[in-house]
Motif scaffolding. Structure first.
Motif: not given
Length: 255
Positions: A117-144
């Motif tokens: 909203l402020d800068h019209q950017i989405i920092p890679d420092v959040i989204s790229l590690p977020g992809i890795v974290v989301g994938f790793a978290a799939s092992f903790l989600l019983p429905w996925m």
């Protein structure tokens, strides 16, 4: 049970206070851990009792205790929003691994939303590690399964990349940044491939409902840049908590 909800809100508000630091410092390229919190106007350090989420802002009247400069209402709003999202996650998933996973997910979405909203950017420092974290978290989600998450990454990033590339090819203008592509890949990692198209649909609908009135107000010739990240984040939240109900409601029209 009420104490659990209160704990979740307080925990979320405290984390929201830290997210305010991230929202302010990450685009500026500053460390999010040092120096300690300070007034952006006079540079005075903020003591712990002046940094209690939501409460301190109200007690101080929305002003710095040292220089009396105004402090944006966004700070307590981010804290309260994060607290509310934490409560909603706990209400949905209870005491479980998914609650921890989606607390992290909500925190990421809050930071991404307000930076975009402020800068019209989405920092890679959040989204790229977020992809890795989301994938790793799939092992903790019983429905996925991990394959659901992997396909979510590929479908999320790939579909939005094709849309952005097609728009640029037809109009010779960049209509969607690479940050949105990486964000949708992150959403696919956390939510799975089945969520990708509904999230795109809901976020596009919300973007239209907000963007068209703004264009009418500003005028068709105005160069109005509306970040898409907040709409993607909102679509992801809607899908996470109410997606199943919305699908059942939609399918009910065909019965």
């Amino acid at each position: 049970m009420a104490w659990f909800y209160l704990f979740c809100f307080v925990l979320g508000a405290v984390i929201g206070s830290f997210l305010n630091v991230c929202i302010y410092r990450i685009p500026a390229g500053e460390s999010i851990v040092s120096p300690p919190s300070r007034c952006p106007q006079c540079g005075a350090g903020i003591r712990w009792y002046q940094n209690i989420p939501v409460f301190s802002w109200i007690v101080l009247g929305g002003k710095c205790a040292s220089c009396k400069a105004g402090i944006s209402i966004r700070y307590p709003l981010v804290e309260a929003l994060t607290g509310g999202l934490f409560v909603l996650v706990f209400h949905t998933f209870g005491i479980s691994w998914p609650t921890l996973v989606f607390w992290v997910f909500m925190a990421m979405l809050v930071v991404i939303t307000f930076i975009d909203l402020d800068h019209q950017i989405i920092p890679d420092v959040i989204s790229l590690p977020g992809i890795v974290v989301g994938f790793a978290a799939s092992f903790l989600l019983p429905w996925m399964s991990w394959t659901d998450s992997l396909f979510g990454i590929l479908l999320g990033g790939g579909s939005l990349f094709l849309v952005a590339a097609g728009y640029e090819l037809l109009t010779k203008k960049e209509g969607m940044g690479g940050g949105d592509v990486k964000l949708l890949a992150m959403l696919g990692a956390f939510l799975g491939w089945k969520a990708v198209l509904p999230v795109i649909f809901v976020s596009s609908l919300l973007g239209t409902l907000v963007g068209v009135p703004l264009m009418l107000i500003k005028g068709a010739d105005s160069k109005l840049a509306i970040p898409f990240g907040p709409f993607l984040a909102t679509g992801a939240v809607i899908w996470l908590f109410w997606g199943g109900g919305l699908v059942a409601w939609y399918l009910g029209f065909f019965r």
